[in-house]
Design a protein around this motif. Structure first.
Motif, mmCIF file in Angstrom:
data_model
loop_
_atom_site.group_PDB
_atom_site.id
_atom_site.type_symbol
_atom_site.label_atom_id
_atom_site.label_comp_id
_atom_site.label_asym_id
_atom_site.label_seq_id
_atom_site.Cartn_x
_atom_site.Cartn_y
_atom_site.Cartn_z
ATOM 1 N N ASP A 233 12.357 30.824 72.455
ATOM 2 C CA ASP A 233 12.597 31.170 71.057
ATOM 3 C C ASP A 233 12.201 29.953 70.223
ATOM 4 O OD1 ASP A 233 13.485 32.066 68.646
ATOM 5 O OD2 ASP A 233 15.590 32.302 69.216
ATOM 6 N N TYR A 234 11.085 30.073 69.520
ATOM 7 C CA TYR A 234 10.558 28.911 68.793
ATOM 8 C C TYR A 234 11.256 28.745 67.454
ATOM 9 C CZ TYR A 234 6.838 28.879 72.259
ATOM 10 O OH TYR A 234 6.135 28.822 73.442
ATOM 11 N N THR A 235 11.603 27.515 67.154
ATOM 12 C CA THR A 235 12.242 27.200 65.884
ATOM 13 C C THR A 235 11.639 25.909 65.337
ATOM 14 O OG1 THR A 235 14.386 26.916 64.771
ATOM 15 C CG2 THR A 235 14.143 25.885 66.940
ATOM 16 N N ARG A 236 12.170 25.443 64.212
ATOM 17 C CA ARG A 236 11.620 24.243 63.597
ATOM 18 C C ARG A 236 11.871 23.013 64.470
ATOM 19 N NH1 ARG A 236 13.583 28.682 60.732
ATOM 20 N NH2 ARG A 236 15.577 27.603 60.689
ATOM 21 N N ASP A 237 10.882 22.143 64.543
ATOM 22 C CA ASP A 237 11.064 20.866 65.231
ATOM 23 C C ASP A 237 11.967 19.956 64.409
ATOM 24 O OD1 ASP A 237 9.372 21.637 67.288
ATOM 25 O OD2 ASP A 237 7.610 20.645 66.441
ATOM 26 N N ILE A 238 12.539 18.973 65.099
ATOM 27 C CA ILE A 238 13.311 17.914 64.457
ATOM 28 C C ILE A 238 12.363 16.755 64.179
ATOM 29 C CG2 ILE A 238 15.181 16.246 64.772
ATOM 30 C CD1 ILE A 238 16.460 18.396 66.679
ATOM 31 N N LEU A 239 12.335 16.291 62.932
ATOM 32 C CA LEU A 239 11.424 15.223 62.518
ATOM 33 C C LEU A 239 12.157 13.894 62.477
ATOM 34 C CD1 LEU A 239 8.754 14.137 61.232
ATOM 35 C CD2 LEU A 239 9.692 14.855 59.014
ATOM 36 N N LEU A 240 11.573 12.883 63.099
ATOM 37 C CA LEU A 240 12.114 11.525 63.072
ATOM 38 C C LEU A 240 11.107 10.604 62.389
ATOM 39 C CD1 LEU A 240 13.898 9.549 65.873
ATOM 40 C CD2 LEU A 240 11.879 8.550 64.787
ATOM 41 N N VAL A 241 11.585 9.849 61.407
ATOM 42 C CA VAL A 241 10.741 8.889 60.693
ATOM 43 C C VAL A 241 11.471 7.547 60.643
ATOM 44 C CG1 VAL A 241 9.528 8.321 58.561
ATOM 45 C CG2 VAL A 241 9.758 10.718 59.263
ATOM 46 N N GLN A 242 10.809 6.506 61.126
ATOM 47 C CA GLN A 242 11.356 5.154 61.031
ATOM 48 C C GLN A 242 10.554 4.364 60.011
ATOM 49 O OE1 GLN A 242 11.203 4.022 65.245
ATOM 50 N NE2 GLN A 242 13.441 3.882 65.212
ATOM 51 N N GLY A 243 11.251 3.572 59.223
ATOM 52 C CA GLY A 243 10.555 2.764 58.237
ATOM 53 C C GLY A 243 11.471 1.733 57.638
ATOM 54 N N LYS A 244 10.920 0.958 56.713
ATOM 55 C CA LYS A 244 11.680 -0.106 56.068
ATOM 56 C C LYS A 244 11.949 0.238 54.608
ATOM 57 C CE LYS A 244 11.114 -4.173 58.898
ATOM 58 N NZ LYS A 244 10.847 -5.640 58.880
ATOM 59 N N LEU A 245 13.234 0.176 54.263
ATOM 60 C CA LEU A 245 13.686 0.360 52.891
ATOM 61 C C LEU A 245 14.446 -0.895 52.503
ATOM 62 C CD1 LEU A 245 14.199 2.129 50.360
ATOM 63 C CD2 LEU A 245 16.240 3.002 51.510
ATOM 64 N N HIS A 246 14.050 -1.519 51.417
ATOM 65 C CA HIS A 246 14.662 -2.774 50.991
ATOM 66 C C HIS A 246 14.690 -3.778 52.151
ATOM 67 C CE1 HIS A 246 16.808 -5.199 48.144
ATOM 68 N NE2 HIS A 246 17.813 -5.385 48.965
ATOM 69 N N ASN A 247 13.591 -3.783 52.906
ATOM 70 C CA ASN A 247 13.385 -4.694 54.034
ATOM 71 C C ASN A 247 14.368 -4.465 55.185
ATOM 72 O OD1 ASN A 247 11.520 -6.626 54.958
ATOM 73 N ND2 ASN A 247 13.038 -8.258 54.729
ATOM 74 N N GLU A 248 14.982 -3.295 55.233
ATOM 75 C CA GLU A 248 15.855 -2.947 56.360
ATOM 76 C C GLU A 248 15.276 -1.750 57.091
ATOM 77 O OE1 GLU A 248 19.998 -2.612 56.076
ATOM 78 O OE2 GLU A 248 20.270 -4.472 54.951
ATOM 79 N N LEU A 249 15.301 -1.828 58.414
ATOM 80 C CA LEU A 249 14.795 -0.728 59.229
ATOM 81 C C LEU A 249 15.817 0.395 59.271
ATOM 82 C CD1 LEU A 249 12.557 0.272 61.195
ATOM 83 C CD2 LEU A 249 13.913 -0.731 63.047
ATOM 84 N N ILE A 250 15.386 1.598 58.897
ATOM 85 C CA ILE A 250 16.251 2.775 59.003
ATOM 86 C C ILE A 250 15.479 3.898 59.686
ATOM 87 C CG2 ILE A 250 17.596 2.165 56.951
ATOM 88 C CD1 ILE A 250 16.149 4.411 55.467
ATOM 89 N N THR A 251 16.224 4.782 60.316
ATOM 90 C CA THR A 251 15.650 5.978 60.934
ATOM 91 C C THR A 251 16.202 7.203 60.229
ATOM 92 O OG1 THR A 251 15.491 4.887 63.096
ATOM 93 C CG2 THR A 251 15.401 7.293 63.068
ATOM 94 N N VAL A 252 15.310 8.073 59.785
ATOM 95 C CA VAL A 252 15.693 9.313 59.118
ATOM 96 C C VAL A 252 15.334 10.478 60.031
ATOM 97 C CG1 VAL A 252 15.442 10.742 57.052
ATOM 98 C CG2 VAL A 252 15.227 8.248 56.879
ATOM 99 N N ILE A 253 16.286 11.353 60.286
ATOM 100 C CA ILE A 253 16.081 12.520 61.146
ATOM 101 C C ILE A 253 16.290 13.770 60.292
ATOM 102 C CG2 ILE A 253 16.849 13.738 63.227
ATOM 103 C CD1 ILE A 253 17.837 11.037 64.305
ATOM 104 N N VAL A 254 15.233 14.585 60.162
ATOM 105 C CA VAL A 254 15.241 15.745 59.264
ATOM 106 C C VAL A 254 15.316 17.028 60.092
ATOM 107 C CG1 VAL A 254 14.114 16.858 57.295
ATOM 108 C CG2 VAL A 254 13.755 14.408 57.708
ATOM 109 N N ASN A 255 16.203 17.926 59.698
ATOM 110 C CA ASN A 255 16.506 19.131 60.477
ATOM 111 C C ASN A 255 16.459 20.393 59.627
ATOM 112 O OD1 ASN A 255 18.091 17.929 63.147
ATOM 113 N ND2 ASN A 255 18.469 16.694 61.319
ATOM 114 N N HIS A 256 16.128 21.508 60.292
ATOM 115 C CA HIS A 256 16.353 22.845 59.745
ATOM 116 C C HIS A 256 16.715 23.725 60.938
ATOM 117 C CE1 HIS A 256 14.828 26.579 57.324
ATOM 118 N NE2 HIS A 256 16.143 26.570 57.489
ATOM 119 N N TRP A 257 18.023 23.862 61.173
ATOM 120 C CA TRP A 257 18.496 24.532 62.373
ATOM 121 C C TRP A 257 18.411 26.052 62.241
ATOM 122 C CZ3 TRP A 257 23.529 21.325 63.700
ATOM 123 C CH2 TRP A 257 23.146 20.022 64.052
ATOM 124 N N SER A 258 18.531 26.716 63.365
ATOM 125 C CA SER A 258 18.378 28.176 63.432
ATOM 126 C C SER A 258 19.359 28.892 62.503
ATOM 127 C CB SER A 258 18.602 28.656 64.869
ATOM 128 O OG SER A 258 17.640 28.090 65.728
#
Length: 325
Positions: free
Chosen positions: A140-165
């Motif tokens: 049963d195919y659904t939306r993938d979970i997106l992970l983005v790592q980057g620097k905000l105000h020189n701090e490393l953060i990871t953002v995980i974006v979801n759209h669950w079933s």
């Protein structure tokens, strides 16, 4: 020198079926074509882009006067619509870019992350599928979970974006799908923490569950995340309304080190639903509810069936006063 507090707004918005008007033979986009029963025309598409750009540019500005630095999106068809969105009238000057991957979702909709190129530097991105098996034993195919790592105000953060079933076949009958997604996110969080125990994580999305649902409890407790929307949600406040009851499916959670002002330049300040009056219906029994683009096949010309949600992080920048003779 003196210190000036700067606020960064981080938002999530389910934008209700942002499709272009072209037929994609690989996805089920037939409802959103000029020839469909919904008559999804170029004019309607451009009107929606303009309206969404207006919303995104205003999220959190009551407190900061600055558009969000990060915006997670749900229900985008492809890179074309994202490009059209960030280049629309009300967003082009904000200098956004986006991260997006095509998923195998049956409706052809995905999640994405908009980011301000002047403030956030993307270092890594990837997607994780949620493996689900239906009653026939098929995937049963659904939306993938997106992970983005980057620097905000020189701090490393990871953002995980979801759209669950969704709950389309019933809340209880589909709960296992959202629990599977929660477990997938927690698995990802555990791997991130193995690499860096002090990593800063933000998990956002349309979870199709409320803050008190089992899936969100699993995400919060096993992922060691804080959910500020537990206290935002009430009988009078949510991100979408069903049968005249407010739900808060759209939420943003984060790791507790965003409370640690001694070891972080980014500290949690507040969480809100962005439900300004211009986003609402105002003429009938649905007054106060989100002003939608469609209700069934009927075109309403609104924004979305969801309100955006956002958190704000605060930081202090050292400002050097100019020398005055």
């Amino acid at each position: 020198m003196n210190n000036s507090t700067v606020f960064y707004t981080i938002a999530f918005y389910n934008i209700e079926n942002l499709f272009d008007i072209e037929n994609d033979p690989h996805t089920n986009d037939d409802d959103f074509l000029p020839t469909s029963a919904k008559r999804w025309t170029k004019k309607r598409y451009q009107n929606k882009l303009m309206k969404l750009g207006t919303v995104i540019s205003k999220i959190g500005t009551q407190d900061t006067n600055i558009a969000p630095v990060l915006v997670g999106l749900a229900e985008v068809e492809n890179k074309t619509v994202l490009s059209d969105l960030i280049n629309s009238k009300n967003l082009i000057d904000e200098n956004y870019d986006y991260v997006h991957f095509d998923s195998l979702d049956e409706r052809g909709i995905d999640v994405a992350l908009l980011y301000k190129k002047d403030d956030f530097k993307v270092l890594h991105s990837e997607v994780f599928p949620v493996h689900l098996i239906n009653e026939k034993g098929e995937q049963d195919y659904t939306r993938d979970i997106l992970l983005v790592q980057g620097k905000l105000h020189n701090e490393l953060i990871t953002v995980i974006v979801n759209h669950w079933s969704s709950r389309r076949e019933g809340e209880k009958a589909t709960a296992y799908k959202r629990i599977a997604a929660a477990n997938k996110v927690n698995f990802t969080i555990n791997n991130l923490k193995k690499a860096d125990p002090n990593t800063k994580i933000i998990v956002m999305g349309d979870f199709n569950d409320n803050p008190n649902s089992e899936s969100l409890q699993i995400l919060e407790k096993e992922g060691h995340l804080f959910n500020p929307f537990k206290t935002v949600w009430s009988q009078d406040n949510g991100s979408l309304s069903y049968n005249f009851e407010w739900n808060l499916f759209d939420q943003i959670l984060f790791s507790t080190n965003f409370f640690d002002s001694t070891n972080s330049n980014l500290v949690f300040s507040q969480a809100k639903v962005f439900n300004s009056k211009f986003l609402t219906q105002y003429r009938n029994k649905y007054t106060g509810q989100p002003f939608r683009t469609y209700v069934g096949l009927k075109y309403k010309g609104g924004y979305s069936d969801h309100f955006p949600v956002f958190i704000q992080l605060k930081t202090s920048l050292k400002i050097t006063k100019p020398f005055i003779d």
